[in-house]
Design a protein around this motif. Structure first.
Motif, PDB file in Angstrom:
ATOM      1  N   VAL A   6       5.555  32.819  47.455  1.00  0.00           N
ATOM      2  CA  VAL A   6       6.051  33.056  48.804  1.00  0.00           C
ATOM      3  C   VAL A   6       7.544  32.752  48.850  1.00  0.00           C
ATOM      4  N   ALA A   7       8.330  33.784  49.140  1.00  0.00           N
ATOM      5  CA  ALA A   7       9.771  33.641  49.300  1.00  0.00           C
ATOM      6  C   ALA A   7      10.044  33.228  50.740  1.00  0.00           C
ATOM      7  N   HIS A   8      10.560  32.013  50.920  1.00  0.00           N
ATOM      8  CA  HIS A   8      10.875  31.494  52.247  1.00  0.00           C
ATOM      9  C   HIS A   8      12.381  31.557  52.465  1.00  0.00           C
ATOM     10  N   LEU A   9      12.790  32.054  53.603  1.00  0.00           N
ATOM     11  CA  LEU A   9      14.202  32.120  53.950  1.00  0.00           C
ATOM     12  C   LEU A   9      14.726  30.697  54.152  1.00  0.00           C
ATOM     13  N   ALA A  10      15.512  30.221  53.192  1.00  0.00           N
ATOM     14  CA  ALA A  10      16.072  28.864  53.223  1.00  0.00           C
ATOM     15  C   ALA A  10      17.323  28.848  52.354  1.00  0.00           C
ATOM     16  N   PRO A  11      18.389  29.519  52.795  1.00  0.00           N
ATOM     17  CA  PRO A  11      19.586  29.686  51.970  1.00  0.00           C
ATOM     18  C   PRO A  11      20.194  28.395  51.421  1.00  0.00           C
ATOM     19  N   ARG A  60      17.853  33.271  49.795  1.00  0.00           N
ATOM     20  CA  ARG A  60      18.955  33.367  50.762  1.00  0.00           C
ATOM     21  C   ARG A  60      18.827  34.592  51.659  1.00  0.00           C
ATOM     22  N   ASP A  61      18.039  35.606  51.200  1.00  0.00           N
ATOM     23  CA  ASP A  61      17.931  36.853  51.939  1.00  0.00           C
ATOM     24  C   ASP A  61      16.593  37.510  51.606  1.00  0.00           C
ATOM     25  N   LEU A  62      15.814  37.814  52.620  1.00  0.00           N
ATOM     26  CA  LEU A  62      14.483  38.400  52.384  1.00  0.00           C
ATOM     27  C   LEU A  62      14.567  39.829  51.839  1.00  0.00           C
ATOM     28  N   ALA A  63      15.544  40.598  52.250  1.00  0.00           N
ATOM     29  CA  ALA A  63      15.685  41.965  51.729  1.00  0.00           C
ATOM     30  C   ALA A  63      15.988  41.934  50.228  1.00  0.00           C
ATOM     31  N   GLU A  64      16.833  40.998  49.794  1.00  0.00           N
ATOM     32  CA  GLU A  64      17.110  40.850  48.360  1.00  0.00           C
ATOM     33  C   GLU A  64      15.847  40.455  47.612  1.00  0.00           C
ATOM     34  N   ALA A  65      15.085  39.512  48.170  1.00  0.00           N
ATOM     35  CA  ALA A  65      13.843  39.067  47.533  1.00  0.00           C
ATOM     36  C   ALA A  65      12.859  40.223  47.434  1.00  0.00           C
TER      37      ALA A  65
END
Length: 151
Positions: A60-65, A25-30
């Motif tokens: 790979v963490a993709h932004l997809a909330p 949901r959030d790249l900074a959190e990931a």
């Protein structure tokens, strides 16, 4: 054909790294969770995704909330295991260090660190927790890695 491909790869002395893409949901959190808390080095990134070295594998963490979170459980050894999860098999000393660090940080475990299948083939240390986007992560270890695929 598949068995021929697998038999060709069976001679390799080390496992082939896997690649896994998953929603956050959030790249900074990931970045904070996988990079800082779990200690996974960051690779390439953009404003839509981040590569991490997850114990020698590429995640790979993709932004997809809208796609985040786990939804189903399955009964395993008396626990409700999140059906959709990923993780790594690590040496026991690293597993214990991670369990200690996550416990000290107040991690809300889905399944607290324990020994699963005690005294049976495939006995293993395991723990489950969620990343900030609700993705389930399992870290496990075997006293005898040779029992990884034990029946």
């Amino acid at each position: 054909m598949t068995s021929a491909i697998l038999s060709q790869a069976s001679h390799l002395s080390s496992p082939i790294p896997f690649h896994l893409a998953f929603p956050v949901r959030d790249l900074a959190e990931a970045r904070a969770f996988y990079g800082e808390l779990l200690g996974c080095p960051e690779g390439r990134s953009s404003d839509a995704w981040i590569d991490f070295n997850f114990f020698g594998h590429q995640i790979v963490a993709h932004l997809a909330p809208d796609e985040c979170g786990h939804r189903s459980h399955s009964a395993v050894d008396g626990h409700d295991v999140p059906v959709r999860h990923f993780g790594a098999v690590v040496p026991m000393d690293l597993w214990q260090a991670m369990a200690d660090k996550l416990t000290a940080r107040g991690t809300d475990f889905v399944i607290k660190p324990y020994i699963r299948f005690k005294g049976e083939p495939g006995e293993q240390a395991t723990m489950f927790f969620l990343d900030p986007s609700g993705n389930a992560v399992e870290m496990k270890s075997f006293a005898d890695l040779g029992s990884l695929f034990a029946k």
